[in-house]
Design a protein around this motif. Structure first.
Motif: not given
Length: 247
Positions: A43-44, A67-68, A117-118, A167-171
């Motif tokens: 989210p921005i 993002t803020k 949120d993330v 949302k979940a993000a992985f590397v």
């Protein structure tokens, strides 16, 4: 002036007007972390983000340029936590980025269920080897191997922290893709975006970036591949843009 301890140095995050404390005797951040910070949707203006297995805090630092939202980093190794905290102080970001010294498995109870949120994570990639094979440097061993947490822990905790629709993000490594998809679905993180990263166009992929939505509808998109080096062993334009801000 930033306080540096022992063999620490202050490095530039080249595409950003930021500095980060690093040390050759602990696990420094890699391109993987930078790619994750650019891949994830954030989210921005507002929201709450948590980065698990934060190391020296590179992902929270880089996310702060996109993002803020309030950002929390979690790191179990005290030395890396301390380095991350001092980096936040040096960059004037301590009011926006909180760094917690703790075990990710305890975070839902500590910072709250279903509030984020993330979630991002650059976790240890490899199952724990035998004592004879493991790196003698404890900092490297914990960063590389599933000593303090495993892949299932990461997915379970990410799901517990996320609100519905978060949302979940992985590397990670391509060799763990089936495990990743299995645990994401087990913990209600429906895979939505997947990108393969190749060292060269002629080589096999050595990195994956994947993002899921908690309780999302099935619909996985495979993004165009990202190739790091050209045939002259120079960064391709997209990587140069990510690392140096060059167009």
């Amino acid at each position: 002036m930033v306080e540096l301890k022992g063999d620490e140095r202050l490095d530039y995050l080249l595409a950003e007007n930021l500095r980060i404390i690093q040390s050759p005797s602990v696990f420094s951040f890699s391109l993987d972390a930078v790619l994750l910070s650019r891949f994830v949707n954030v989210p921005i203006q507002k929201g709450k983000i948590v980065d698990l297995c934060s190391g020296n805090g590179v992902v929270p630092l880089l996310l702060s340029t996109r993002t803020k939202a309030a950002i929390t980093g979690v790191e179990i190794q005290e030395r890396l936590y301390d380095m991350a905290q001092r980096s936040m102080d040096h960059n004037g970001l301590s009011s926006r980025i909180e760094v917690i010294h703790g075990d990710i498995k305890e975070m839902p109870e500590q910072i709250g269920y279903s509030k984020y949120d993330v979630v991002t994570c650059n976790p240890p990639y490899f199952p724990t080897p035998s004592v004879e094979e493991i790196n003698k440097n404890e900092h490297f061993a914990i960063a590389r191997h599933e000593i303090m947490c495993n892949l299932e822990d990461v997915m379970r905790v990410s799901s517990q922290l996320l609100r519905q629709g978060g949302k979940a993000a992985f590397v990670h490594r391509p060799g763990r893709l089936m495990d990743i998809l299995h645990f994401m679905r087990m913990y209600r993180l429906e895979p939505k975006r997947l990108q393969f990263v190749y060292p060269k166009s002629s080589k096999e992929a050595n990195t994956i970036l994947i993002e899921g939505i908690k309780d999302g509808n099935p619909d996985l998109k495979i993004l165009p591949p990202l190739v790091v080096y050209n045939d002259d062993n120079e960064y391709n334009p997209e990587i140069r843009r990510i690392l140096y801000g060059e167009e």
